[in-house]
Structures are given as structure tokens and as C-alpha cells.
Design a protein around this motif. Structure first.
Motif, mmCIF file in Angstrom:
data_model
loop_
_atom_site.group_PDB
_atom_site.id
_atom_site.type_symbol
_atom_site.label_atom_id
_atom_site.label_comp_id
_atom_site.label_asym_id
_atom_site.label_seq_id
_atom_site.Cartn_x
_atom_site.Cartn_y
_atom_site.Cartn_z
ATOM 1 N N VAL A 192 -9.739 -33.789 -30.524
ATOM 2 C CA VAL A 192 -9.732 -33.583 -29.069
ATOM 3 C C VAL A 192 -9.784 -32.107 -28.738
ATOM 4 C CG1 VAL A 192 -8.527 -34.096 -26.912
ATOM 5 C CG2 VAL A 192 -8.158 -35.548 -28.914
ATOM 6 N N ARG A 193 -10.763 -31.677 -27.966
ATOM 7 C CA ARG A 193 -10.799 -30.293 -27.489
ATOM 8 C C ARG A 193 -10.044 -30.250 -26.174
ATOM 9 N NH1 ARG A 193 -10.690 -25.266 -26.063
ATOM 10 N NH2 ARG A 193 -12.412 -23.858 -26.647
ATOM 11 N N GLU A 194 -8.991 -29.441 -26.121
ATOM 12 C CA GLU A 194 -8.230 -29.256 -24.894
ATOM 13 C C GLU A 194 -8.322 -27.798 -24.459
ATOM 14 O OE1 GLU A 194 -6.912 -31.344 -22.925
ATOM 15 O OE2 GLU A 194 -6.465 -33.167 -24.054
ATOM 16 N N ASP A 195 -8.104 -27.560 -23.170
ATOM 17 C CA ASP A 195 -7.993 -26.201 -22.663
ATOM 18 C C ASP A 195 -6.503 -25.870 -22.559
ATOM 19 O OD1 ASP A 195 -8.092 -23.778 -21.419
ATOM 20 O OD2 ASP A 195 -8.949 -24.506 -19.538
ATOM 21 N N LEU A 196 -5.984 -25.159 -23.557
ATOM 22 C CA LEU A 196 -4.556 -24.809 -23.586
ATOM 23 C C LEU A 196 -4.391 -23.295 -23.494
ATOM 24 C CD1 LEU A 196 -3.447 -27.222 -26.483
ATOM 25 C CD2 LEU A 196 -3.500 -27.690 -24.030
ATOM 26 N N ASN A 197 -5.351 -22.669 -22.850
ATOM 27 C CA ASN A 197 -5.386 -21.213 -22.756
ATOM 28 C C ASN A 197 -4.388 -20.719 -21.705
ATOM 29 O OD1 ASN A 197 -6.236 -18.607 -23.235
ATOM 30 N ND2 ASN A 197 -8.017 -18.775 -21.879
ATOM 31 N N VAL A 198 -3.114 -20.718 -22.084
ATOM 32 C CA VAL A 198 -2.037 -20.373 -21.146
ATOM 33 C C VAL A 198 -1.722 -18.878 -21.197
ATOM 34 C CG1 VAL A 198 -0.902 -22.617 -21.119
ATOM 35 C CG2 VAL A 198 -0.376 -21.002 -22.955
ATOM 36 N N PRO A 199 -1.193 -18.342 -20.090
ATOM 37 C CA PRO A 199 -0.783 -16.934 -20.112
ATOM 38 C C PRO A 199 0.527 -16.740 -20.887
ATOM 39 C CG PRO A 199 -0.392 -17.907 -17.939
ATOM 40 C CD PRO A 199 -1.063 -18.949 -18.763
ATOM 41 N N LEU A 200 0.593 -15.691 -21.698
ATOM 42 C CA LEU A 200 1.813 -15.354 -22.453
ATOM 43 C C LEU A 200 2.301 -13.983 -21.990
ATOM 44 C CD1 LEU A 200 0.773 -16.099 -26.169
ATOM 45 C CD2 LEU A 200 2.009 -17.614 -24.621
ATOM 46 N N ASN A 201 3.621 -13.777 -21.996
ATOM 47 C CA ASN A 201 4.120 -12.417 -21.726
ATOM 48 C C ASN A 201 4.252 -11.656 -23.054
ATOM 49 O OD1 ASN A 201 6.475 -13.275 -22.937
ATOM 50 N ND2 ASN A 201 7.604 -13.511 -21.021
ATOM 51 N N ASP A 202 4.776 -10.435 -22.993
ATOM 52 C CA ASP A 202 4.853 -9.596 -24.190
ATOM 53 C C ASP A 202 5.763 -10.183 -25.269
ATOM 54 O OD1 ASP A 202 3.110 -7.906 -23.041
ATOM 55 O OD2 ASP A 202 4.619 -6.467 -22.343
ATOM 56 N N SER A 203 6.684 -11.050 -24.858
ATOM 57 C CA SER A 203 7.568 -11.678 -25.850
ATOM 58 C C SER A 203 7.022 -13.016 -26.327
ATOM 59 C CB SER A 203 8.962 -11.887 -25.263
ATOM 60 O OG SER A 203 9.313 -10.876 -24.396
ATOM 61 N N GLN A 204 5.720 -13.235 -26.145
ATOM 62 C CA GLN A 204 5.084 -14.470 -26.614
ATOM 63 C C GLN A 204 5.622 -15.717 -25.915
ATOM 64 O OE1 GLN A 204 2.732 -14.742 -29.678
ATOM 65 N NE2 GLN A 204 2.391 -12.868 -28.546
ATOM 66 N N GLU A 205 6.123 -15.547 -24.690
ATOM 67 C CA GLU A 205 6.590 -16.719 -23.946
ATOM 68 C C GLU A 205 5.519 -17.153 -22.968
ATOM 69 O OE1 GLU A 205 11.235 -15.183 -23.954
ATOM 70 O OE2 GLU A 205 9.882 -14.758 -22.286
ATOM 71 N N ILE A 206 5.396 -18.473 -22.811
ATOM 72 C CA ILE A 206 4.410 -19.020 -21.891
ATOM 73 C C ILE A 206 4.920 -18.853 -20.466
ATOM 74 C CG2 ILE A 206 3.284 -21.159 -21.160
ATOM 75 C CD1 ILE A 206 3.534 -22.035 -24.169
ATOM 76 N N THR A 207 4.121 -18.206 -19.616
ATOM 77 C CA THR A 207 4.590 -17.979 -18.244
ATOM 78 C C THR A 207 4.111 -19.060 -17.282
ATOM 79 O OG1 THR A 207 2.707 -16.495 -17.917
ATOM 80 C CG2 THR A 207 4.803 -15.474 -18.500
ATOM 81 N N ASP A 208 3.148 -19.865 -17.700
ATOM 82 C CA ASP A 208 2.664 -20.951 -16.841
ATOM 83 C C ASP A 208 2.069 -22.026 -17.752
ATOM 84 O OD1 ASP A 208 1.398 -22.666 -15.106
ATOM 85 O OD2 ASP A 208 0.090 -21.164 -14.195
#
Ligand code: ADP
Ligand code: MG
Length: 404
Positions: free
Chosen positions: A18-34
Motif C-alpha cells: 500500500v502506498r500511503e502519503d505519510l509525509n508529516v511535518p516534524l520539529n527539530d526533536s523529530q516529533e510529529i507536529t501534525d
């Protein structure tokens, strides 16, 4: 419409890539912001799990440009996905090769594995046929659910679909195609489109396509000034593409020929600086001071747009109508966002597309539920509206020719 996972029949024990779009924004601490994109992928993944398939997910993150980069590994995505699925996702550190293959052989029915960032391989964006073959050999079925990446002909979005059969769309992909396709092909009228953004040059295709489909085309944002200039008015320091005056004139002519109402700002908010501290005032669009810049739609224009939207049955909105990133210049875009929501509440269908448009809604704290559909694909939704064929969609099976 393309064949979807709902048409697959019994897939118990089948390996589904399955190809998904999981291109989420990360902050400098590698945490997902959205994590919106991860959540949007859940229905398809859960559907496949419940049917007892072995689910192998492919996705990209950021722009690693064909190199392994530790800060762009999908580990944080795997972690969040595990949490949201309430089931441990098996994160692999590569996309292809013997190690990946042997790990995948251990995958049990209903389990989910996530391959490493597919763009660590240059072959992905090159749409390399060998790479696509290697990927396709790991599975029995291909599913493309990544609407946001469907305008790219890459190995994971297009190449694999050519090598693996069946190749079908996921639930998110289906939803996006139905929502966007529905309003463009068979809209309830009046059909009103609001197109904003900074430049005419990035929206030419969208404008040219929409002028053939809508009853009213509302123009906002930076491109307003190219149109005002094309009508012979002075625009001061406003953003203006002097090499696009002919494009603007052409579009105005087309609108007239097709009896499409073209709404260009009557009044604008002008500022002497691009900041929250700027001095501002509302002026007629025909009287922009030479030393100021048009930065948002004016009060009369907001009222006109609102009235137009309240009469619409179908609404397409792409592009902020002002520099919404700065609070002082965000009121016009907020007024549009609220008017589209109010019209939707009253029964109109509304579809929103574009990265910054969605960012604006979030900034204003308006619930996504206030609209009929918010597209998850920025560039892909624009190309779709332009009428372009999305390679990642084109490569999927037609309902009749499935199980070829
Ligand atoms: P989307 O991502 O929704 O398709 P665009 O990328 O086309 O939207 O445009 C968004 C950008 O347009 C925003 O960054 C916004 O600040 C800018 N913009 C809107 N109005 C103006 C204006 N009057 N002058 C300059 N930039 C503007
Ligand atoms: Mg944008």
C-alpha cells in the motif's frame, strides 16, 4: 472511477503493498507536529487488516534526494501509526533486499509492516523499472492510497502499478477522486470557485480549467493586482506579474464569452509594510496608493463574496485571499473561510484544496467538519482541478479490466 479495495473480494493472507502519503511535518526533536496524514491513512489500513491481509506500507518523508538520512527515517511515523492502529507496526530499516524480504515472510495475517522512507532510493523518483519490480515482487496486490503523491510518476506510485495486478485505489484515494471529480464533472449550480494565492503563474492552469466549469469565479490574493493592472489601474507596490498581463486579459475575455461572472476585488486592504506593525487602510481597488501594497481583500469585497457564496450550491476554494500568515492581513481569508462554512451548513457542497488554504483553516481554528471535503493533496489537487491526468491514478485498474 478506478477499481478499489472494496472490489477485491477475499484477500485473507494476501500480501498487500500500500502506498500511503505519510509525509508529516516534524520539529527539530523529530516529533510529529501534525498527524492528519497518518490519520487519513487509517481507514484503508484497517480495512485491509480486518480482511486478514498482510499489509506492507510504503511512504516517503521530506526530500532525502536519494540518500539514507537518519533524520528522515520513518521511525516516528511507525510509532504514531502503531498508536493510532492500536497495534504494533513492524518498522523495517530498508525498502528492498534480502533482509526486508525475510522480515516480510514472517508477517502474519492482519499485521502491518512499514518500509523505510522510499525516497532514500533515487530509483523511486526516477521511476526505475527494476526498483518497481523488486517492490512488486514482495506482494500480491498493489493499493495506491496516496492521493497527495499521485501527480508524480514515481516507482511506488506508478511503476509498481504497472508490474503488479490487481492494482487498485485505497479508500482515501477514492474519497478524494469522488469529491474533486464530482464537483468538476457534475456540479449543482450555481457553482462558485474562489481562487486566491500569491501568483497568477502558479494558478493559470486552475483558472483556465475553472472558467469552463463555474458560474462565478472569485479572484483573490496576490493575483488580483495582475488583473487590476491588466484593466489599466495602478497597483502601487502590490505583487504584480507584468509578464502575465496577457494571460489575465485572456481569462477576462474567456469569462465574458462564457457568461461566467468574474469577481475581482472592489476594495483592498493596503499596507506600507509586510508586517503586523504596518500602517493599513482600505481603499478602492482603482485607487491603490503608489507607496502601498495590496495585502488583503477589503470590507465591501468580503460582503460581496459572502453573498455570492451564500447563493452557491457548489463551492471550490483554493488559495488564501490575503497574506493570512500575518494576523493583521488574515481577516479577509477568515471571512471567506467562515462564509464557505456557513454556505455548507446551509446545504452547499464545498471542497477545499491547497496546502496554504488548509493551513489557514487550521490557523482560524475552524473544524474540518465545517466543509464537505478538504483535500489532503496540495499539488495533486491543483493538477486534478487543472484537468491533468494523475499518473498514480491512471496506472490503476479500471473496474471492467480488473483481475486481468
Ligand atoms: P495554496 O497552497 O492554498 O494553493 P498558494 O500557495 O497559491 O495557496 O498561495 C498562498 C500564499 O499566497 C500565502 O502564502 C499568502 O501569503 C499569499 N498571498 C495571498 N494574498 C497575497 C497578496 N495580496 N500579496 C502577496 N501574497 C499573497
Ligand atoms: Mg501553497
Amino acid at each position: 472511477m478506478k477499481k478499489t479495495i472494496k472490489d477485491l473480494g477475499d484477500i485473507q493472507g494476501k500480501r498487500v503493498l500500500v502506498r500511503e502519503d505519510l509525509n508529516v511535518p516534524l520539529n527539530d526533536s523529530q516529533e510529529i507536529t501534525d498527524d492528519t496524514r497518518i490519520r487519513a491513512a487509517l481507514p484503508t489500513i484497517n480495512f485491509l487488516r480486518e480482511k486478514g491481509a498482510k499489509v506492507i506500507v510504503m511512504a516517503h518523508l521530506g526530500r532525502p534526494k536519494g540518500q539514507f538520512k537518519d533524520e528522515l527515517r520513518l521511525n516516528p511515523v511507525a510509532e504514531r501509526l502503531s498508536k493510532l492502529l492500536d497495534s504494533q507496526v513492524i518498522k523495517l530499516d530498508d525498502c528492498v533486499g534480502d533482509e526486508v524480504k525475510s522480515r516480510l515472510e514472517e508477517l502474519k495475517d492482519g499485521e502491518v509492516a512499514l518500509l523505510e522512507n522510499i525516497r532514500f532510493y533515487k530509483q523511486e523518483t526516477d521511476n526505475d523499472a527494476d526498483f518497481a519490480k523488486q517492490l512488486s515482487e514482495m506482494a500480491d496486490i498493489y493499493v495506491n492510497d496516496a492521493f497527495g503523491a499521485a501527480h508524480r510518476a514515481h516507482a511506488s506510485t506508478e511503476g509498481v502499478a504497472k508490474q503488479l495486478s490487481p492494482a487498485v485505489s485505497g479508500l482515501l484515494m477514492e474519497k478524494e477522486l469522488k469529491a474533486l471529480g464530482g464537483i468538476l464533472e457534475d456540479p449543482q449550480r450555481p457553482f462558485v470557485a474562489v481562487v486566491g494565492g500569491s501568483k497568477v503563474s502558479t494558478k493559470i492552469g486552475v483558472l483556465e480549467s475553472l472558467v469552463n466549469k463555474v458560474d462565478t469565479l472569485v479572484l483573490g490574493g496576490g493575483m488580483t493586482y495582475t488583473f487590476l493592472k491588466a484593466q489599466g489601474y495602478e497597483v502601487g507596490k502590490s505583487i504584480c506579474e507584468t509578464d502575465k498581463l496577457d494571460v489575465a486579459k485572456d481569462l477576462m475575455k474567456k469569462a465574458e464569452e462564457k457568461n461566467v461572472q468574474l469577481l475581482i476585488s472592489e476594495d483592498v486592504l493596503v499596507a506600507d509594510d509586510f508586517s503586523q506593525e504596518a500602517n493599513t487602510k482600505v481603499v478602492s481597488a482603482k485607487e491603490i496608493p503608489a507607496d502601498m501594497e495590496g495585502i488583503d481583500i477589503g470590507l465591501k469585497t468580503r460582503e460581496t463574496i459572502k453573498n455570492t457564496l451564500m447563493n452557491a450550491k457548489t463551492i471550490l476554494w483554493n488559495g488564501p485571499v490575503g497574506v493570512f500568515e500575518i494576523n493583521k492581513f488574515a481577516e479577509g481569508t477568515k471571512a471567506v473561510a467562515e462564509a464557505v462554512a456557513a454556505a455548507t451548513e446551509q446545504g452547499a457542497s464545498s471542497v477545499l484544496g491547497g496546502g496554504d488554504t488548509v493551513a489557514a483553516i487550521e490557523k482560524f481554528g475552524i473544524s474540518p467538519e465545517a466543509y464537505t471535503h478538504i483535500s489532503t493533496g496540495g499539488g495533486a489537487s491543483l493538477e486534478f482541478i487543472e484537468g491533468k491526468v494523475l499518473p498514480g491514478v491512471a496506472a490503476l485498474d479500471e473496474p471492467e479490466t480488473a483481475n486481468k
